[in-house]
Write an enzyme that holds these catalytic residues in place. Structure first.
Site, PDB file in Angstrom:
ATOM      1  N   ASP A 182      32.755  18.962  39.252  1.00 41.60           N
ATOM      2  CA  ASP A 182      33.854  17.832  39.438  1.00 41.60           C
ATOM      3  C   ASP A 182      34.029  17.154  38.086  1.00 41.60           C
ATOM      4  O   ASP A 182      35.220  16.735  37.809  1.00 41.60           O
ATOM      5  CB  ASP A 182      33.797  17.231  40.462  1.00 41.60           C
ATOM      6  CG  ASP A 182      33.646  17.835  41.856  1.00 41.60           C
ATOM      7  OD1 ASP A 182      34.370  18.854  42.078  1.00 41.60           O
ATOM      8  OD2 ASP A 182      32.721  17.331  42.537  1.00 41.60           O
ATOM      9  N   ASP A 203      21.887  14.978  36.344  1.00 41.20           N
ATOM     10  CA  ASP A 203      21.463  14.771  35.151  1.00 41.20           C
ATOM     11  C   ASP A 203      20.589  15.694  34.345  1.00 41.20           C
ATOM     12  O   ASP A 203      19.803  16.511  34.914  1.00 41.20           O
ATOM     13  CB  ASP A 203      20.954  13.204  34.790  1.00 41.20           C
ATOM     14  CG  ASP A 203      21.282  12.574  33.421  1.00 41.20           C
ATOM     15  OD1 ASP A 203      21.762  13.332  32.760  1.00 41.20           O
ATOM     16  OD2 ASP A 203      20.700  11.383  33.555  1.00 41.20           O
TER      17      ASP A 203
END
Length: 625
Positions: free
Chosen positions: A282, A222
């Site tokens: 991803d 994050d």
């Protein structure tokens, strides 16, 4: 001051890329012989233009439960007892429907206890049990453990402890990897790694391997926008590390993760049309944080685009705006967490599930055992999940080739279609309007390129609706319909406009004569590496006839390189060169016919313009008999 992990960032700048708009319709063409040269004679290997992991090659994102809603509501890390209660609940309630992971989330600022290499021991210092305990506990329940943490974070305690050294480098302290004042936020509890420091790569990749070795299957990283471009958390400034260092960090993480751990990139700036993220991620977040969920998170809030996180505020806009980056081998688009208890009606709940399913998003439950009420069944509809489990990654209807950030009329947020590996389709129609009932329609011939009729099934009523050539629905405010469309023809037609586009390949419809929504262009010298990937299900292994529908107005033959692999990269058909004779102009379409070897089950057929290829083509569809 301890802040939550979430922040709304404002951005500046203008859109970078555009396209050409035009109207077009279907037309004819002539069939010409196919010329194929085997790989030993001519074809080059197809160079990767994305991370192209086993996760992205499989299509849609994971089904799992996240601790987010408790953390956000309480602005704190949830107690270990609450975590265990919900892990047990997920195993008992959702595991049989495919939700096989539980993931921590955020509020880790004060987690300071680390091992000898500076890696945190548990989700919270208040927890009695460490990561290994919970990986084993989840495994015993038939679940996997997902972890929220960024491998570029160094706890203040580890940075200040000279006994903490970089893994494999006993002479390099963890504290030497950080710079004074370079904190994640103003409480100073987490530093950012300086990737230019000696030992930085070893520390970052060691962190990834640390979690992998514990059995962690999913790493949710994050605050990347803050790392790349800087920010302020209201108390002080966050250092900007720049796009080059950001790309380096992502590359290190992707390299260490391999195909063993799925990597989620949260709060990405997606500068340069997501060029860095597609190479090393991803999954990417495409809208703002879920916060309290509901219709605001799904469809409301700011509707305009900004050139930094969060580019789009709501899930509808985010999925639509980044649809050109999704698909097999490209990026999984993540609409953040869902909380069925936060919606005002069952119609809204169905709309949320329908959107996340047709967009190929992970479906991350953040309702809890104590607040989900009677809403668990919205996550467990077997017909809807069957689409997700086939890797469905659909697209909104494209009206032209411009980016949605440039032209807000270029894509339709309320009409979505996606093709499944067996050649069938999922069609989702939405009404985002707050007050008016609207009718939405899809023509199977004009929009999807289906020849003749198709059988239609409603995925929520589970009713077979019969054979149709189109589908229409009258939708109340916030309502939607999701149907499965199965063409009658035995030869399966796979539309390039609904496939995965990589390396510069792009949607367009600026010529006439094509089938369905449009075609893919940029399979040309200027975009060497441009590629289109189709997911094709074969009932039997062996040689299959393939028809390629194309246009080539370049005056000379154009070639592309075609390769077939399974999702785990097993080569089924080594790269071959396929030649496409010139057509009269770019409005004239023709067909070449040849064979490809396919495996029984899922095949990924990639058609690419490599540096060894010549000329250019536009690709409309392939047919596999």
């Amino acid at each position: 001051m301890n802040i939550s992990r979430r922040a709304l960032l404002t951005g500046a700048g203008a859109a970078a890329l555009g396209g050409v708009t035009a109207a077009a319709r279907r037309g004819g063409g002539t069939q010409v012989p196919l010329r194929v040269a085997q790989v030993a004679a001519a074809a080059a290997s197809i160079s990767p233009t994305s991370r192209n992991s086993v996760w992205t090659r499989s299509g849609a994102g994971p089904l799992y439960w996240s601790a987010y809603s408790w953390d956000y509501t309480n602005n704190a890390t949830l107690p270990e007892s609450v975590w265990q209660q919900n892990v047990d609940w997920v195993a008992a309630t959702f595991k049989s429907s495919g939700y096989t992971m539980c993931c921590t989330d955020g509020w880790v600022d004060y987690t300071q206890q680390t091992n000898a290499n500076g890696y945190i021991l548990s989700y919270s210092d208040d927890w009695a049990n460490d990561w290994q305990y919970w990986a084993n506990y989840c495994s015993g329940k038939g679940l996997k453990l997902g972890v929220y943490y960024n491998p570029l974070w160094v706890s203040a305690a580890a940075a200040g402890d000279s006994t903490k050294t970089v893994t494999g480098m006993p002479g390099v302290t963890v504290g030497s990897l950080v710079d004074s004042g370079d904190f994640l936020n103003s409480n100073g509890e987490l530093y950012w790694v300086d990737v230019t420091k000696n030992g930085a790569k070893q520390f970052v990749q060691g962190y990834v391997n640390y979690f992998k070795n514990l059995g962690v299957a999913y790493l949710r990283t994050d605050f990347w926008a803050w790392y790349e471009a800087g920010a302020t958390d209201g108390q002080g400034g966050i250092v900007a590390h720049g796009s080059t260092n950001y790309a380096t960090a992502l590359e290190w993480i992707a390299e260490a993760a391999g195909d063993t751990m799925e990597v989620s990139v949260v709060m990405p700036n997606m500068y340069d049309n997501g060029a860095r993220e597609v190479l090393y991620g991803d999954m990417v977040r495409i809208n703002n944080d879920a916060t309290t969920g509901g219709w605001t998170h799904l469809s409301g809030g700011r509707q305009s685009w900004q050139d930094s996180w969060s580019q789009w505020d709501n899930a509808f806009s985010g999925f639509t705006g980044w649809a050109h980056r999704s698909g097999r081998g490209q990026l999984i688009l993540d609409g953040d967490f869902l909380m069925m208890n936060s919606f005002a009606s069952d119609a809204e709940r169905q709309t949320a599930i329908n959107l996340f399913t047709v967009a190929g998003s992970p479906v991350a439950i953040s309702d809890r055992v104590d607040n989900i009420g009677a809403n668990a069944s919205f996550y467990t509809n077997s017909d809807v999940l069957s689409l997700h489990n086939q890797g469905l990654t659909g697209k909104p209807y494209f009206y032209n080739g411009s980016l949605y950030s440039v032209d807000g009329t270029s894509r339709d947020t309320e009409r979505w279609m996606g093709q499944l590996p067996d050649g069938s389709w999922a069609v989702a129609l939405f009404n985002r309007n707050d007050t008016n009932t609207v009718t939405k329609s899809v023509s199977f011939g004009t929009d999807l390129g289906i020849v003749g009729a198709a059988d239609v099934k409603d995925m929520w009523s589970h009713a077979d609706l019969g054979s149709m050539t189109s589908f229409s629905a009258s939708l109340a405010p916030h309502a939607s319909r999701l149907v499965h469309v199965v063409p009658a023809e035995s030869t399966k037609r796979y539309q390039a406009a609904f496939a995965a586009w990589g390396g510069g390949a792009n949607f367009n419809n600026d010529h006439t004569g094509y089938s369905a929504m449009g075609f893919v262009d940029k399979l040309e010298a200027a975009e060497a590496g441009a590629n289109v990937t189709f997911a094709v299900q074969a009932a039997t292994a062996g040689s299959h006839t393939v028809h390629y529908r194309y246009a080539n107005g370049g005056g000379t033959a154009g070639t592309v390189t075609v390769e077939v692999q399974t999702a785990n990269r097993t080569v089924v058909e080594a790269p071959v060169t396929v030649s496409f004779p010139a057509t009269a102009d770019w409005n004239t379409w023709a067909t070449v016919t040849g064979t490809l070897t396919l495996a029984a089950g899922l095949n990924l057929i990639t058609i690419a313009r490599t540096t060894a290829d010549a000329g250019a083509i536009n690709l409309n569809y392939i047919e596999v008999s």
